[in-house]
Write a protein that holds these residues in place. Sequence first.
Motif, PDB file in Angstrom:
ATOM      1  N   LYS A   2     147.824  23.853  49.406  1.00 47.95           N
ATOM      2  CA  LYS A   2     146.714  24.465  48.688  1.00 47.95           C
ATOM      3  C   LYS A   2     145.477  23.602  48.875  1.00 47.95           C
ATOM      4  O   LYS A   2     145.524  22.378  48.710  1.00 47.95           O
ATOM      5  CB  LYS A   2     147.043  24.599  47.199  1.00 47.95           C
ATOM      6  CG  LYS A   2     148.186  25.570  46.904  1.00 47.95           C
ATOM      7  CD  LYS A   2     148.465  25.655  45.417  1.00 47.95           C
ATOM      8  CE  LYS A   2     149.629  26.610  45.123  1.00 47.95           C
ATOM      9  NZ  LYS A   2     149.931  26.669  43.673  1.00 47.95           N
ATOM     10  N   HIS A   4     141.157  23.529  48.013  1.00 45.04           N
ATOM     11  CA  HIS A   4     140.001  24.139  47.354  1.00 45.04           C
ATOM     12  C   HIS A   4     138.735  23.582  47.990  1.00 45.04           C
ATOM     13  O   HIS A   4     138.548  22.367  48.066  1.00 45.04           O
ATOM     14  CB  HIS A   4     139.990  23.847  45.855  1.00 45.04           C
ATOM     15  CG  HIS A   4     138.828  24.468  45.147  1.00 45.04           C
ATOM     16  ND1 HIS A   4     138.748  25.827  44.915  1.00 45.04           N
ATOM     17  CD2 HIS A   4     137.682  23.921  44.642  1.00 45.04           C
ATOM     18  CE1 HIS A   4     137.617  26.099  44.286  1.00 45.04           C
ATOM     19  NE2 HIS A   4     136.948  24.956  44.118  1.00 45.04           N
ATOM     20  N   GLN A  30     147.092  28.120  51.199  1.00 39.63           N
ATOM     21  CA  GLN A  30     146.275  28.909  50.291  1.00 39.63           C
ATOM     22  C   GLN A  30     144.922  28.209  50.145  1.00 39.63           C
ATOM     23  O   GLN A  30     144.851  27.066  49.697  1.00 39.63           O
ATOM     24  CB  GLN A  30     146.938  29.037  48.915  1.00 39.63           C
ATOM     25  CG  GLN A  30     146.094  29.749  47.866  1.00 39.63           C
ATOM     26  CD  GLN A  30     145.898  31.232  48.174  1.00 39.63           C
ATOM     27  OE1 GLN A  30     146.863  31.942  48.475  1.00 39.63           O
ATOM     28  NE2 GLN A  30     144.670  31.685  48.098  1.00 39.63           N
ATOM     29  N   THR A  32     141.247  28.296  48.415  1.00 46.27           N
ATOM     30  CA  THR A  32     140.363  28.848  47.394  1.00 46.27           C
ATOM     31  C   THR A  32     138.990  28.205  47.555  1.00 46.27           C
ATOM     32  O   THR A  32     138.850  27.126  48.135  1.00 46.27           O
ATOM     33  CB  THR A  32     140.903  28.589  45.974  1.00 46.27           C
ATOM     34  OG1 THR A  32     141.052  27.172  45.786  1.00 46.27           O
ATOM     35  CG2 THR A  32     142.245  29.272  45.771  1.00 46.27           C
ATOM     36  N   ASP A  35     133.012  29.854  43.683  1.00 44.59           N
ATOM     37  CA  ASP A  35     132.510  31.227  43.705  1.00 44.59           C
ATOM     38  C   ASP A  35     130.999  31.329  43.886  1.00 44.59           C
ATOM     39  O   ASP A  35     130.488  32.402  44.184  1.00 44.59           O
ATOM     40  CB  ASP A  35     132.936  31.974  42.434  1.00 44.59           C
ATOM     41  CG  ASP A  35     132.438  31.295  41.170  1.00 44.59           C
ATOM     42  OD1 ASP A  35     131.859  30.199  41.277  1.00 44.59           O
ATOM     43  OD2 ASP A  35     132.636  31.859  40.079  1.00 44.59           O
ATOM     44  N   LYS A  61     146.405  32.294  53.432  1.00 42.24           N
ATOM     45  CA  LYS A  61     145.673  33.198  52.549  1.00 42.24           C
ATOM     46  C   LYS A  61     144.366  32.559  52.095  1.00 42.24           C
ATOM     47  O   LYS A  61     144.336  31.400  51.690  1.00 42.24           O
ATOM     48  CB  LYS A  61     146.514  33.541  51.300  1.00 42.24           C
ATOM     49  CG  LYS A  61     147.917  34.072  51.608  1.00 42.24           C
ATOM     50  CD  LYS A  61     147.876  35.431  52.262  1.00 42.24           C
ATOM     51  CE  LYS A  61     149.300  35.958  52.491  1.00 42.24           C
ATOM     52  NZ  LYS A  61     149.304  37.261  53.214  1.00 42.24           N
ATOM     53  N   ASP A  63     141.170  33.195  49.316  1.00 37.90           N
ATOM     54  CA  ASP A  63     140.771  34.032  48.190  1.00 37.90           C
ATOM     55  C   ASP A  63     139.527  34.832  48.583  1.00 37.90           C
ATOM     56  O   ASP A  63     138.971  34.666  49.675  1.00 37.90           O
ATOM     57  CB  ASP A  63     140.504  33.168  46.952  1.00 37.90           C
ATOM     58  CG  ASP A  63     139.261  32.283  47.094  1.00 37.90           C
ATOM     59  OD1 ASP A  63     138.706  32.207  48.214  1.00 37.90           O
ATOM     60  OD2 ASP A  63     138.848  31.669  46.100  1.00 37.90           O
ATOM     61  N   GLU A  64     139.096  35.715  47.734  1.00 38.33           N
ATOM     62  CA  GLU A  64     137.875  36.471  48.006  1.00 38.33           C
ATOM     63  C   GLU A  64     136.695  35.497  47.960  1.00 38.33           C
ATOM     64  O   GLU A  64     136.432  34.866  46.942  1.00 38.33           O
ATOM     65  CB  GLU A  64     137.673  37.572  46.974  1.00 38.33           C
ATOM     66  CG  GLU A  64     136.426  38.409  47.247  1.00 38.33           C
ATOM     67  CD  GLU A  64     136.197  39.481  46.195  1.00 38.33           C
ATOM     68  OE1 GLU A  64     135.187  40.191  46.293  1.00 38.33           O
ATOM     69  OE2 GLU A  64     137.031  39.584  45.282  1.00 38.33           O
TER      70      GLU A  64
END
Length: 324
Positions: A2, A4, A30, A32, A35, A61, A63-64
């Motif tokens: 993961k 970020h 993953q 992320t 935003d 993956k 995230d949006e």
Amino acid sequence: MKVHLSNNDYLRNIGSFLRNFDTSEPNELQVTTNDKWISVHPAILTLVAATGMGIDPAKIKFDEITARSGHYLDSMRLFNILNKESPFKITGHEPAGRFIPLTQIKTPDEQSKFISDMIPLLHLKPSQVDAIKYTVGELVRNVLEHSGANNGAIVAAQYYHKSNVIRLGICDTGMGVRQSMCHFWPNHTQTDLTAVKWALVPGVSGTTTLESGTTENAGAGLFIVKSIAMLTRDYFMIYSGNAVYRLLKRRPDVKLIRLNADPNKDRHSETDQAPHLQGTLVAIDISLDKINQFAQILEDIRRAYSTAVRERKKARYKQRPKFI
């Protein structure tokens, strides 16, 4: 894994990134993102790219991505290198004068081509070219000769006009610093952190126990790159296994900068509790305002290297038993 990507992932606060980096599931990725805004050091993207290349794209993956600067990930070719479809439908644009997107280098010929192509894109002054070429050349050569990484090196760079700084990153998923050195230096590689710091000592090579290394591997590369950051008062970082060593910026009021053979004597931060990275990540910031006299800087570094190697040889000779 993961990862970020935040709005402030730079070497000065790398701890924040590491706290959100999870390597417990190495067969998945993953990603992320913040935003509102994404702003990351190129080295962070080389880490994501290098570790993600060995993962099935179906298990990667994102995230949006809602940040206004999210298209930066596309411009740096992160989706391309991970074989993922980009969520951004933008026309590719010339990176000249801004950044060098993620690039995979697996051979010396690819290394030479990358350096030749990189310099014109950054529009550097002739007095600044040698420092960048030397830094990239040393770091890539280290990967190709010592890491054993099947995917070679992943390299990226960006020029920041306002601060007149170039930030470089290179990452591989090879054996890591500790394993590459443990055969010849078992007493200095008990942990990832001791191995990383020993690799920064001038004259230490992963191919021999001789001070000053061999003709092909003099054990100077990482020491010289760290010293470039030291003399330009910038950050340098190496991350391998569970270890992170980060050279801190020098205070502007300190006029005389000493190049220490022992990395423990440098103003730095370190940890042996970082999430385990299979391979090695090296990152450096280079202030172009302070690199114009690179020939003199390199001469100062080489003098410090020679002095350190000579002192180590002398100390080793004194330790030998004398027979009367």
